[in-house]
Design a protein around this motif. Sequence first.
Motif, PDB file in Angstrom:
ATOM      1  N   HIS A 175       0.825  -1.197   0.000  1.00 54.01           N
ATOM      2  CA  HIS A 175       0.000   0.000   0.000  1.00 54.01           C
ATOM      3  C   HIS A 175       0.868   1.260   0.000  1.00 54.01           C
ATOM      4  O   HIS A 175       0.681   2.111  -0.865  1.00 54.01           O
ATOM      5  N   HIS A 188      -7.013  -2.540   4.123  1.00 50.57           N
ATOM      6  CA  HIS A 188      -8.151  -2.395   3.203  1.00 50.57           C
ATOM      7  C   HIS A 188      -8.023  -3.303   1.984  1.00 50.57           C
ATOM      8  O   HIS A 188      -8.950  -3.392   1.193  1.00 50.57           O
ATOM      9  N   HIS A 189      -6.881  -3.985   1.849  1.00 51.07           N
ATOM     10  CA  HIS A 189      -6.752  -4.985   0.787  1.00 51.07           C
ATOM     11  C   HIS A 189      -7.211  -6.356   1.267  1.00 51.07           C
ATOM     12  O   HIS A 189      -7.146  -7.321   0.524  1.00 51.07           O
TER      13      HIS A 189
HETATM   14 CU    CU Z   1      -4.101   0.139  -0.578  1.00 52.76          CU
END
Ligand code: CU
Lengths: 126, 552
Positions: free
Chosen positions: B257, B306-307
């Motif tokens: 990220h 959030h993945h």
């Molecule tokens: Cu991300």
Amino acid sequence: MATTNPTHSADGHGAGTHDEHAHGHIGRGTYFRVFGALMVLMILTVVAFYVEPLLGFNRLVGVIIAMAIACTKTALIVLYFMHIKISERITQLYAAASFVGFALLVIIVMIDYFARGWPPAPGPLP
Amino acid sequence: MATTALPQSTYLHDDTPGLWAWIKSWLFTVDHKRIAILYLLSINFFFLLGGLAATVVRIELVTPQGDLMSSDVYNRAFTLHGVIMVFFFLIPVIPSVLGNFLVPLMIGARDLAFPRINLLSWYLYMFGGIFALSAAVLGGVDTGWTFYTPFSSTYSNSNVILTIAGAFIMGFSSIATGLNFIVTIHKMRAPGMTWFRLPLFIWSHYATSLIIVLATPVVGITLLLVAIERIWGVGIFDPALGGDPVLFQHLFWFYSHPAVYIMILPGFGVISELIATFSRKRIFGYEFIAFSSMAIAILGFLVWGHHMFVSSQSVYASLIFSFITMLVAIPSAIKVFNWTATLYKGSISYRTPMLYALGFIGLFVIGGLTGIFLGVVAVDIHVTDTYFVVAHFHYVMVGGTIMAYLGGLHYWWPKMTGRMYNEVWGGISALIVFVGFNMTFFPQFVLGYLGMPRRYHVYPEEFQILHVLSTAGASILAIGFIIPIIYLMGSLIAGKPAGDNPWDATGLEWQTSSPPPTHNFHETPIVTTEAYAYPPEAAELDARSWRPGSPL
Ligand SMILES: [Cu+2]
């Protein structure tokens, strides 16, 4: 922290000749002493592994002891071998930042593991 | 060749005798500008390779049946596309090409702090690239660029280790560059160049370097663990051996990220420069833009979960990650609002770099806002692993990073080469890229929302019209990328000499000659003004003196 460190001046390194080292110098003797301490701590880890079961320690206690020894070794390496003890403030800040980043990784991942299955997921529908 | 009034002693100039000496003067150079050119050539080469893989993917998707290749070959094609584009193009492109060239010039230094480490980073990049390419030649990888376990560690029988080794080595190249930038920006600023006089390009590169140095080691270790598990069967990610596959996702996204911000933050820096120059105005809210880069760098470390909303992650962790993901929208929006506020009442000239910058703002807004959709757990669960996600990250990566790279390349091309390119073709190709890009990726939002999963080469017939539209857009996009290659190369031979400051811009890089001399400045510049010190009335004066055909 970033003040000069005059305790180890009796060695043959030519302390203070480069301006990068203006913040202090670690003598050769200190390196050997740190190396000795690391070896002692390593032996301690191995000894602890064999002695703890004899004393009837819980495995968790064993892990905590091993981690404590490992952290001490890390601190010695970072402070002396990586020169953080005598580095500029900004270098110390970066070293601290990397530990904060690492702590975030470990703590948040552990929180996730801890909170798995809260609340219990509904099983397959009948 | 008609007008060759370029300065005589520049970094491009050689008085070396013979071909071998000339080759050596490039391959063993420690000049940041020459290393930037080496990166420019090699990174663009990898971009073309990654584009080739994308072409294969898009052609297969023209028809609903898998008639061009098997699912296995398709897996290898999109993996090759992903690995090359992410690790060998998007991550290094702006820092290594534009950053390498401009960081010392912009702060008034003679070179980066560690020129030899800079050269080493290029060799590491090439070395990593050779590993990844050899994996492709020897049969490819089928894990996707994310190398998810336990598939990558246990089940895949493709060249996982070679590819991982390539990405691992390339990581060190990134770290070397990031380290160099941090030390250079701290230690080598010209007299008077205080932190708040730094161009925003420098601020964004500083934030990027921070992420590179703190995050890249994590992915290196993670990939190493996958290799260790594959080779020696140590149970780290495989549940059968006592490991946990989700741990891989935690470790991988802890880097990957922030890696998104490694790709996009330097782009923000480029756009800040372009918007100010071509609006002829002091940038609006300088401090806010600078600190929003730092805020993005820090917040970026706290959102990786959030993945993992559908990966058996704890729902409470998902909740927190979702909330922090929303917070990233704040600094991103600050930037966009400040750029648009800079445009307000500016003397805007639609030169090629500015067209890319304006395209960037529009596309990044779409990419960023769909990121908010995906950050909401309930929506994300619906569209996880669909084309909606594919469209979202292409809007950020291609619409963001590549638009910024092309804009920056056009903007600093006269500085790098000393020559101007063809402005008409520049404008045309910028428009073609914009149109082709939207035609390629907008249909993918619709596809994803309708339920088309990513990484499938066979799909229901009702999706065909959208896939054909997307492939048609991709061919337009390809034309938009090929035209600049032609006219930029042409400019090397026939381009008009640019002069030191063709855009009438502020910034130390425009005060030296084009191309700059080997040591950048004949005497160390002394900085007495803030960045973007356009006179307050510059925009008005420009507007009043403008006539059809005026250069600016
Ligand atoms: Cu991300």
